[in-house]
Enzyme design. Structure first.
Site, mmCIF file in Angstrom:
data_model
loop_
_atom_site.group_PDB
_atom_site.id
_atom_site.type_symbol
_atom_site.label_atom_id
_atom_site.label_comp_id
_atom_site.label_asym_id
_atom_site.label_seq_id
_atom_site.Cartn_x
_atom_site.Cartn_y
_atom_site.Cartn_z
ATOM 1 N N GLU A 152 0.868 -1.193 0.033
ATOM 2 C CA GLU A 152 -0.044 -0.015 0.045
ATOM 3 C C GLU A 152 0.864 1.236 0.065
ATOM 4 O O GLU A 152 0.405 2.261 1.060
ATOM 5 C CB GLU A 152 -0.873 -0.042 1.207
ATOM 6 C CG GLU A 152 -2.107 -1.017 1.038
ATOM 7 C CD GLU A 152 -2.858 -0.973 2.288
ATOM 8 O OE1 GLU A 152 -2.694 -0.440 3.311
ATOM 9 O OE2 GLU A 152 -3.713 -1.762 2.414
ATOM 10 N N ASN A 202 2.148 -5.358 -3.231
ATOM 11 C CA ASN A 202 0.822 -5.396 -2.840
ATOM 12 C C ASN A 202 0.239 -4.243 -2.483
ATOM 13 O O ASN A 202 0.571 -3.290 -2.109
ATOM 14 C CB ASN A 202 0.978 -6.338 -1.404
ATOM 15 C CG ASN A 202 -0.287 -7.069 -1.163
ATOM 16 O OD1 ASN A 202 -1.028 -7.615 -2.214
ATOM 17 N ND2 ASN A 202 -0.977 -6.872 -0.253
ATOM 18 N N HIS A 238 -10.412 -6.410 -1.488
ATOM 19 C CA HIS A 238 -11.248 -6.372 -0.536
ATOM 20 C C HIS A 238 -12.527 -5.664 -1.010
ATOM 21 O O HIS A 238 -12.392 -4.425 -1.242
ATOM 22 C CB HIS A 238 -10.884 -5.544 0.515
ATOM 23 C CG HIS A 238 -9.745 -6.187 1.214
ATOM 24 N ND1 HIS A 238 -9.963 -7.233 2.222
ATOM 25 C CD2 HIS A 238 -8.383 -5.841 1.512
ATOM 26 C CE1 HIS A 238 -8.697 -7.528 2.776
ATOM 27 N NE2 HIS A 238 -7.804 -6.832 2.553
ATOM 28 N N GLU A 277 -6.037 -10.916 -0.873
ATOM 29 C CA GLU A 277 -6.855 -10.588 0.396
ATOM 30 C C GLU A 277 -8.057 -10.642 0.135
ATOM 31 O O GLU A 277 -8.917 -9.926 0.559
ATOM 32 C CB GLU A 277 -6.539 -9.251 1.105
ATOM 33 C CG GLU A 277 -4.953 -9.465 1.143
ATOM 34 C CD GLU A 277 -4.308 -7.862 1.963
ATOM 35 O OE1 GLU A 277 -5.222 -7.252 2.854
ATOM 36 O OE2 GLU A 277 -3.094 -7.645 2.151
ATOM 37 N N ASP A 279 -12.054 -10.755 0.238
ATOM 38 C CA ASP A 279 -13.193 -10.839 0.847
ATOM 39 C C ASP A 279 -14.437 -9.945 0.371
ATOM 40 O O ASP A 279 -13.942 -9.056 -0.227
ATOM 41 C CB ASP A 279 -13.080 -10.663 2.506
ATOM 42 C CG ASP A 279 -12.355 -9.435 3.059
ATOM 43 O OD1 ASP A 279 -12.257 -8.576 2.043
ATOM 44 O OD2 ASP A 279 -11.728 -9.184 4.172
HETATM 45 C C1 XIL Z 1 -5.624 -6.288 8.732
HETATM 46 C C2 XIL Z 1 -5.729 -7.529 9.741
HETATM 47 O O1 XIL Z 1 -6.775 -8.509 9.136
HETATM 48 C C3 XIL Z 1 -6.236 -7.380 10.948
HETATM 49 O O2 XIL Z 1 -6.291 -8.556 11.896
HETATM 50 C C4 XIL Z 1 -5.533 -6.402 11.643
HETATM 51 O O3 XIL Z 1 -5.896 -5.769 12.717
HETATM 52 C C5 XIL Z 1 -5.607 -4.940 10.891
HETATM 53 O O4 XIL Z 1 -4.955 -5.384 9.324
HETATM 54 N N1 XIL Z 1 -4.688 -4.741 3.900
HETATM 55 C C6 XIL Z 1 -3.808 -5.412 4.458
HETATM 56 C C7 XIL Z 1 -3.719 -6.144 5.461
HETATM 57 O O5 XIL Z 1 -2.719 -5.389 3.657
HETATM 58 O O6 XIL Z 1 -2.563 -6.499 6.109
HETATM 59 C C8 XIL Z 1 -4.877 -5.703 6.718
HETATM 60 O O7 XIL Z 1 -4.958 -6.771 7.555
HETATM 61 C C9 XIL Z 1 -6.365 -5.600 5.623
HETATM 62 C C10 XIL Z 1 -6.050 -4.674 4.816
#
Ligand code: XIL
Length: 370
Positions: A152, A202, A238, A277, A279
């Site tokens: 990020e 990423n 996400h 990631e 969801d």
């Molecule tokens: C999130 C985790 O899922 C949580 O447990 C933590 O509290 C915060 O981070 N993008 C990312 C991840 O790259 O590392 C993040 O993970 C979600 C957003």
């Protein structure tokens, strides 16, 4: 061999003598033909829960520590590294024949106070970052096959620009050249520590064609042209729909076309794409339950994203951000207004999203994409 034959006979018994339908495959069985990696983020504290561990080992051939390798966990004091949580996950993966993705070496979040408030000079900061990357990657050399080296780094509020972080802002580390020089240094350090590991950049909200993915594309093209060791790009994926509707589904089709075009242009640079990631957060009631029609729409989203990935041979992994709604970051992240984002419900029952994803995986890659 014996146990495999037994497993086959047991599976076949259901098929041959029972209902007449083929025994169901798990996700990791469904990807055998395509060679795709199917992964999930995991939390070490849950590995001792029988249903969690059994579902994880049965369904996935790749894992990624959700938080266990972030700075605040792995590097809690300037001179102390703590690999205990990461090691638990890597050991679990080794026992169950799974690959491990590492996440993440450089990020602006979940950093320890000593680092953020340390008032270090540029030279000191560069030294700390180099030591961190080389120590963590070196510890897992040969056991973690791919790393999210930087996470990020681009700023959604200023399309195309790098986010202001301690790493970018320190003269001498960041702002030289076109601003991506600190990212380049991180990739070079990681490569020195494990020349075999695949190194990824990423990012969030860069899945489709937009200003952020344009900027990342320019960076990756520049890195490839100059021989900076980058092997892949991770698209987080996400997805959050407060109110899913047919109109939004229509928009989704456009998004999937744009995602596919984006995967195409990155893989044409010779890098792999991982969906890292995924969801799909749904609106939920006070008990955390989503509406049945939203669960169906969610299933279609999982199916379409998986098919988009499978249609490009350079898209080599699909990973979800956890697998059971019992332990998903979406609840706390949305102040409990959203949830039900993953493939299994809180009791480890497969949801429509699971069936849809499995079917897409079973279809494999289209012939031209193989
Ligand atoms: C999130 C985790 O899922 C949580 O447990 C933590 O509290 C915060 O981070 N993008 C990312 C991840 O790259 O590392 C993040 O993970 C979600 C957003």
């Amino acid at each position: 061999m014996k146990s495999r034959a037994l497993a086959f006979l047991l599976g076949c018994a259901a098929f041959c003598l029972g209902s007449g339908t083929a025994p169901e495959q798990s996700l990791r069985e469904a990807v055998r033909g395509s060679g795709l990696l199917i992964g999930t983020a995991v939390r070490p504290a849950q590995l001792s829960e029988a249903a969690y561990a059994a579902t994880l080992a049965r369904e996935f051939n790749m894992v990624e520590p959700e938080d266990a390798l972030k700075w605040e966990v792995v590097h809690p004091e300037p001179l102390r590294f703590d690999f205990s949580q990461g090691d638990q996950i890597v050991d679990f993966a080794t026992r169950h024949g799974m690959k491990v993705r590492g996440h993440t070496l450089v990020w602006h979040r979940q950093n320890p106070k000593w680092l953020m408030e340390g008032k270090y000079t540029s030279g000191e900061l560069a030294g700390i970052l180099e030591k961190h990357i080389k120590t963590v990657v070196g510890h897992y050399r040969g056991r973690i096959f791919a790393w999210d080296v930087v996470n990020e780094a681009f700023d959604e509020l200023h399309p195309g620009e790098l986010r202001s972080t301690i790493w970018r802002d320190q003269p001498g580390i960041g702002l030289a050249a076109n601003g991506t020089s600190y990212i380049e240094r991180c990739f070079r350090w990681a490569h020195e520590a494990d020349p075999q590991a695949l190194l990824f950049y990423n990012e969030a909200e860069a899945e489709t064609m937009n200003a952020k993915s344009d900027a990342i594309y320019a960076m990756v093209r520049d890195f490839r042209e100059r021989g900076v060791p980058i092997d892949g790009v991770g698209f987080q994926m996400h997805i959050s729909q407060t109110q899913l509707s047919q109109t939004q589904m229509a928009n989704l089709h456009a998004d999937v076309a744009s995602l596919s075009a984006n995967i195409k242009r990155f893989t044409a640079l010779g890098v792999q794409v991982h969906i890292t990631e995924m969801d799909v957060a749904l609106p939920v009631d006070a008990e955390g339950n989503a509406r049945p029609e939203d669960l169906e729409l969610q299933a279609d989203i999982y199916r379409q994203i998986a098919s988009a990935c499978l249609s490009h041979s350079g898209c080599t992994a699909i990973q979800t951000w956890g697998f059971t709604d019992k332990y998903s970051w979406i609840g706390s992240h949305s102040k409990q207004t959203q949830g039900a984002a993953l493939l299994f419900d809180r009791n480890y029952r497969a949801k429509p999203a699971y069936d849809a994803l499995r079917k897409a995986l079973e279809l494999g890659r289209p012939v031209a994409g193989r």
